[in-house]
Design a protein around this motif. Structure first.
Motif, PDB file in Angstrom:
ATOM      1  N   ALA A  43      31.574  41.151  52.594  1.00  0.00           N
ATOM      2  CA  ALA A  43      30.837  40.245  53.483  1.00  0.00           C
ATOM      3  C   ALA A  43      31.779  39.542  54.468  1.00  0.00           C
ATOM      4  N   GLY A  44      33.079  39.947  54.446  1.00  0.00           N
ATOM      5  CA  GLY A  44      34.042  39.371  55.378  1.00  0.00           C
ATOM      6  C   GLY A  44      34.680  38.077  54.921  1.00  0.00           C
ATOM      7  N   GLN A  45      34.555  37.753  53.621  1.00  0.00           N
ATOM      8  CA  GLN A  45      35.116  36.503  53.102  1.00  0.00           C
ATOM      9  C   GLN A  45      36.299  36.809  52.182  1.00  0.00           C
ATOM     10  N   ARG A  46      37.471  36.350  52.563  1.00  0.00           N
ATOM     11  CA  ARG A  46      38.659  36.560  51.733  1.00  0.00           C
ATOM     12  C   ARG A  46      38.656  35.567  50.561  1.00  0.00           C
ATOM     13  N   THR A  47      39.261  35.986  49.444  1.00  0.00           N
ATOM     14  CA  THR A  47      39.282  35.155  48.230  1.00  0.00           C
ATOM     15  C   THR A  47      40.704  34.814  47.829  1.00  0.00           C
ATOM     16  N   LEU A  48      40.926  33.529  47.593  1.00  0.00           N
ATOM     17  CA  LEU A  48      42.176  33.091  46.975  1.00  0.00           C
ATOM     18  C   LEU A  48      41.891  32.918  45.491  1.00  0.00           C
ATOM     19  N   LEU A  49      42.531  33.722  44.669  1.00  0.00           N
ATOM     20  CA  LEU A  49      42.361  33.640  43.222  1.00  0.00           C
ATOM     21  C   LEU A  49      43.515  32.819  42.656  1.00  0.00           C
ATOM     22  N   PHE A  50      43.195  31.649  42.138  1.00  0.00           N
ATOM     23  CA  PHE A  50      44.213  30.784  41.538  1.00  0.00           C
ATOM     24  C   PHE A  50      44.222  31.005  40.037  1.00  0.00           C
ATOM     25  N   VAL A  51      45.383  31.343  39.482  1.00  0.00           N
ATOM     26  CA  VAL A  51      45.528  31.593  38.051  1.00  0.00           C
ATOM     27  C   VAL A  51      46.503  30.561  37.487  1.00  0.00           C
ATOM     28  N   ASP A  52      45.960  29.595  36.793  1.00  0.00           N
ATOM     29  CA  ASP A  52      46.790  28.556  36.191  1.00  0.00           C
ATOM     30  C   ASP A  52      47.428  29.086  34.906  1.00  0.00           C
ATOM     31  N   GLU A  53      48.656  28.667  34.649  1.00  0.00           N
ATOM     32  CA  GLU A  53      49.408  29.117  33.467  1.00  0.00           C
ATOM     33  C   GLU A  53      49.488  30.642  33.418  1.00  0.00           C
TER      34      GLU A  53
END
Length: 441
Positions: free
Chosen positions: A112-122
């Protein structure tokens, strides 16, 4: 171009609503990257994050730093700054199913044209196979990975994952940064902390660089409506000092033992005591420290002061006899003895050189004259023939050649002109001189 330092503050992130009843640390979370305290080397215009945000494009990264330094806030604000979709998971609470779901949602968003920032804690808590699972999605651009860790990525993360991400180091918050946090908290609360200037300085020191811990302590102080400001003694009774970050099987452990060893080698008893105290007060086993001192006595002192090894072994016996805390004084004594002793690594170098030579020369036989001859056959083939008994010589030294045939005499041990090894060096020089004299025709 995205603005790191907007004049008008943006609203809180939709998935991070600010609640009036939320903890102070939550209510004081920065609302844009320009409000992040203590990490200007990354978020400033010339920092790695500042440059990426200015370009409007992020690369995958690992944020490495102590607790309470802003890793989670930076990740959230990065997504906001470049207009990316933000999704967070924790390696403590998430499994493979959660990751698959996150990747699937990111894939739908990407279409859909939306980039994702995946934050992985620890992120370091994911095992190697789970870390490998990130690779195809990072390579395909399905997600931009931002991992957060308090552990050294070199030890805890796969090389393949590290090769696809920048490692950005967050600094422990210094006193100036922690003071800024307190000032913001006072502005938000509309009242000063009930502390004298000396107690305020003690509170900042007690946080040990952890901003979240500092704000939690400040919130506790405000919650009790003190009638009079506390002095340092009153503060000490009221709150607890933050326990130092120290994991016995992780980088903090190895950093401190390395610092102790280097301070001992550098003959700095004050610094050596400090690092040893850091370890022991954080819960390190005194016997582990003693093992390292015993090793140091042989590796870095050796025969420059033969008593160093004796002192360390005696300290071990004393500690095992007395236990803690009485026995810890013996550990201190051994530490001080090693730090103030003359230093030599001649024995250490001799060990390395001799082992290397032994591996290279294989199975060379010693000369026959120094072999025992317990049987008639062995005597008949020359074992022990011509052996020079050193005690029969007037000076107790025969000067014989003890090296295998075909191998030239080697010099592995070279004493230094320090401590007792100075005397050893005199003996070796005397024996070498005698040996040359007796070999001359």
């Amino acid at each position: 171009m995205p603005d790191l330092f907007p004049t008008a503050l943006p609203p809180a992130m939709p998935d991070q609503p600010v609640r009036a009843a939320a903890p102070l640390a939550d209510r004081l979370r920065p609302r844009h990257l320009g409000e992040v305290i203590g990490q200007e080397h990354l978020t400033g215009p010339d920092g790695a994050i500042g440059r990426m945000v200015a370009a409007g494009r992020l690369s995958s990264m690992v944020l490495w730093g102590p607790p309470g330094t802003g890793k989670t806030s930076i990740a959230r604000l990065l997504a906001q700054a470049v207009g990316m979709r933000y999704h967070a998971v924790s390696a403590v609470f998430s499994g493979v199913a959660d990751l698959k779901k996150a990747f699937a949602e990111a894939d739908v968003a990407a279409k859909a044209g939306q980039r994702t920032l995946l934050f992985v804690d620890e992120i370091h808590r994911f095992n190697r196979a789970q870390q490998d699972g990130f690779l195809p999605f990072v390579e395909a651009g399905t997600v931009t990975l931002v991992g957060a860790t308090t552990e050294n990525p070199s030890f805890e993360l796969n090389a393949a994952l590290l090769s696809r991400a920048q490692v950005l180091i967050l600094h422990r918050l210094d006193a100036e940064a922690l003071e800024k946090l307190l000032a913001r908290a006072e502005e938000l609360e509309g009242k000063p902390l009930p502390l004298t200037p000396e107690a305020r300085a003690a509170l900042v020191a007690s946080a040990d660089g952890d901003g979240r811990f500092l704000l939690n302590q400040a919130e506790t102080l405000w919650s009790v409506n003190l009638a009079e400001p506390l002095d340092p003694a009153g503060l000490g009774k009221f709150i607890q000092r933050r326990v130092a970050v120290y994991d016995k099987d992780r980088e903090g452990h190895y950093n401190l033992i390395s610092a102790l060893h280097k301070a001992l080698r550098g003959s700095d008893p004050q610094a050596a005591l400090y690092y040893m105290a850091r370890m022991l007060t954080a819960g390190e086993e005194p016997l582990y420290v003693l093992r390292r001192l015993v090793r140091f006595a042989s590796e870095d002192i050796g025969l420059a002061d033969p008593q160093a090894l004796v002192q360390c072994l005696a300290a071990r016996d004393a500690y095992e006899f007395l236990g803690s805390p009485e026995g810890e004084l013996a550990v201190v004594q051994a530490c001080l003895y090693c730090a103030t002793a003359p230093k030599s690594n001649a024995a250490y170098k001799a060990h390395k050189a001799a082992w290397k030579s032994a591996r290279e020369t294989g199975s060379l036989m010693p000369p026959a004259n120094i072999l025992n001859a317990p049987t008639k056959l062995m005597k008949d083939i020359g074992y022990g023939a011509g052996y020079a008994y050193d005690h029969d010589a007037d000076d107790g030294f025969s000067g014989a050649d003890y090296w295998p045939e075909g191998m030239a005499p080697q010099t592995y041990y070279r004493p230094v002109e320090r401590g007792f090894e100075r005397e050893v060096l005199k003996r070796l020089d005397w024996w070498d001189k005698k040996r040359r004299e007796r070999q001359e025709p």
